[in-house]
Design an enzyme around this catalytic site. Structure first.
Site, PDB file in Angstrom:
ATOM      1  CG  ASP A  60      74.446  41.054  32.524  1.00 30.86           C
ATOM      2  OD1 ASP A  60      73.727  41.239  33.375  1.00 30.86           O
ATOM      3  OD2 ASP A  60      73.752  41.422  31.169  1.00 30.86           O
ATOM      4  CD  GLU A 116      72.225  38.093  35.650  1.00 29.16           C
ATOM      5  OE1 GLU A 116      71.403  38.708  36.186  1.00 29.16           O
ATOM      6  OE2 GLU A 116      72.240  38.505  34.171  1.00 29.16           O
TER       7      GLU A 116
END
Length: 617
Positions: A332, A361
């Protein structure tokens, strides 16, 4: 990950305090470990009331206590252990002694590593990833909907912000549905404990790194879920967050040291400007705010320059892979991390699990920005992140331009052609994850104006271009909505809850249009799963002309031709221009309709359509 700022506020800066109510020996993390790791060093975090006042001793063959580290808080010790290659699985006591008091003992276990062939297989371009939010997919165990003692104890299914009751058992109950759909890999938004007072369902504000959120299940259930997936030929991705933790993390109540998280005189939020990470002209103050600023008020930013933080995160992630046997990590908020640390982290993971897959990400604004965060130093980065791939936003945006834009020199389908032509900046672009949407974005079907022709054209491109395709739950049944706010794109999958009036997991529960979408998705996904040419085959694309884009996937066994017509009228495409790839082929099979073409000299293609042909001789 992005969030609207509806979270409860916390203080504007982090205070360093101790908590007198801490039990004498509250926890040791990791709670157990394994023999036979490539890295023979293990650092145990010990937390307990004034535990630093005690002497530590252990006696077990092959295990040496190399150093006892005392830090700023008297309620912590960090024990440096060395585990020899000769150490055997077993349990031994760790004793914490203090004169005049009864010794504290903890039974520590070293397990045997699991070398089963179906564990930690890796996720590659051979796979199709299905992203879902456990809280919103299916409720398989109503007994864990509300857990006494947790900060959020409201269950309201018609609210975008409260929990709805979905869980791991609910997903396990529907694995056959996903398998039949053509999915090969399942990615949850984090299932780790998020004991935050509001909107804790999303999972990105961890409050206990070693514990599955009890409203989703238990550690043991999660392990069983992974094992069941593997037994069915499915893989599992775990979503992890390096950058931040939740403000209610147990450690925030009593931090080991002041610089466990980034401290600011007043609350300072990140700029979200990833450009400063690579900008040769950037100011140091901008770089610091981008990397060290907090994501939101309720997400303290971890200090990844702190070696104790580094080791804590590394060991936690190794622990989950070895414990559960997961196949890959999605990382993330990747650009907000310290890249030197992330490079070392990736090497540590691959040393223990060579087949483990990793992608980050990177919701950034250019091909160069995406490539900067990947490994290999292809564009002169000062740091090798060793990151294999990223979430390919540039391909996503380019596909939307194909579907919604008008053909021009750089517009329409030329946008996708141009983006793919820049793949030379990656070490291996096939490791990028290509997608339409996720839990933070407006849904695909809404973004294309609920145009079913565009829906089919988009799926055809996504499933046949290079990279690892990923879809968001409900795409196969035309779930829609814009992310304003995000909760609108996080609706329940109807049929996943007892008592639902309709069940979209079944043909009978879907509308005629939904079944048409489901069958189209299923046919193409399973064709991709059964044909290596669309997984690992080479890609050759031709310069788009007059709104027509043609590309090929090919290997030594098969060749697939994809023709995309972005015009508002049917086109007859003469294929002599593509002789380089058509040589030896004169017939074709329409993969989606089953229709056979006895000649490919000229191909008629309807308006706003993508056709996928398996070439034949």
């Amino acid at each position: 990950m992005k969030f609207k700022l509806f979270f409860t506020s916390v203080c504007l800066f982090v205070c360093f305090t101790t908590v007198a109510q801490v039990p004498a020996l509250e926890r040791i993390e990791p709670a157990f470990w394994w023999v036979g790791m490539k890295n023979n060093k293990l650092q145990l975090l010990v937390h307990g009331n004034k535990i630093a006042d005690r002497n530590v001793a252990l006696n077990y063959p092959g295990v040496t206590l190399k150093k006892v580290n005392k830090v700023e808080s008297p309620n912590y010790l960090f024990l440096d252990l060395e585990i020899a290659a000769t150490a055997k699985p077993g349990t031994f006591p760790i004793e914490f002694a203090k004169q005049g008091t009864k010794p504290l003992k903890y039974s520590y276990t070293l397990n045997k590593r699991d070398y089963s062939s179906n564990r930690t297989q890796g996720v590659t371009s051979k796979d199709l990833i299905y992203l879902l939010m456990p809280d919103r997919f299916a409720n398989g165990d109503k007994s864990n909907d509300v857990i006494k003692g947790m900060r959020e104890h409201t269950l309201v299914r018609d609210s975008m912000y409260y929990r709805h009751g979905g869980d791991i058992k609910g997903v396990m109950d529907h694995l056959n549905y996903l398998k039949d759909l053509g999915i090969t890999t399942i990615w949850f938004t984090p299932e780790i404990e998020n004991d935050q007072p509001k909107a804790s369902y999303h999972g990105y504000a961890v409050t206990d790194h070693y514990k599955i959120d009890p409203r989703f299940g238990t550690n043991e259930l999660y392990k069983s879920y992974v094992e069941k997936c593997h037994s069915m030929g499915l893989k599992v991705i775990k979503d992890v967050v390096h950058n931040h933790i939740g403000s209610e993390h147990w450690m925030m109540k009593d931090m080991p040291m002041k610089d466990w998280v980034h401290q600011w005189p007043t609350f300072t939020q990140t700029t979200y400007k990833d450009q400063t990470a690579m900008d040769p002209y950037a100011s140091q103050v901008d770089k610091k705010r981008m990397i060290d600023g907090w994501f939101v008020r309720t997400m303290p930013d971890l200090n990844q320059e702190n070696p104790y933080v580094q080791t804590y995160l590394n060991q936690n992630h190794i622990w989950w892979v070895e414990y559960a046997g997961i196949d890959g990590f999605r990382l993330d908020t990747y650009p907000y991390n310290n890249l030197s640390y992330m490079g070392a982290w990736a090497q540590a993971m691959k040393a223990e699990f060579p087949s483990l897959s990793i992608f980050g990400e990177t919701l950034v604004n250019s091909v160069v920005s995406q490539a900067y965060f990947t490994g290999g130093k292809k564009i002169g980065q000062p740091i090798d992140t060793h990151l294999p791939g990223v979430t390919d936003v540039q391909v996503k945006d380019a596909i939307y331009e194909v579907l919604n834009g008008k053909f021009g020199w750089t517009e329409g389908v030329n946008r996708l052609y141009t983006v793919l032509s820049q793949d030379l900046v990656y070490e291996d672009a096939s490791r990028n994850v290509v997608f339409f949407d996720n839990h933070d974005m407006s849904r695909f079907y809404s973004m294309i104006g609920e145009d079913f022709g565009k829906y089919k054209m988009g799926l055809a491109i996504l499933f046949t271009t290079r990279g690892i395709p990923q879809v968001y739950y409900g795409t196969e049944i035309l779930m829609k909505n814009f992310s304003n706010p995000d909760g609108l794109v996080r609706e329940d999958f109807k049929g996943g809850w007892p008592g639902d009036k309709v069940n979209k997991f079944t043909e009978a529960g879907r509308t005629e249009k939904e079944n048409e979408a489901f069958n189209y998705f299923r046919t193409l996904a399973n064709y991709r799963k059964d044909n290596e040419v669309l997984q690992t085959g080479k890609l050759m694309q031709y310069v788009p002309e007059n709104g027509i884009y043609v590309y090929f996937r090919y290997n030594n066994v098969k060749t697939v031709m994809v023709i995309v017509n972005t015009n508002d009228k049917e086109e007859n495409v003469k294929t002599s221009r593509f002789e380089e790839r058509l040589s030896g082929y004169n017939k074709a099979l329409n993969v989606l309709s089953g229709e056979k073409l006895n000649s490919v000299e000229t191909v008629s293609i309807p308006a706003k359509t993508a056709l996928v042909f398996e070439l034949q001789k």
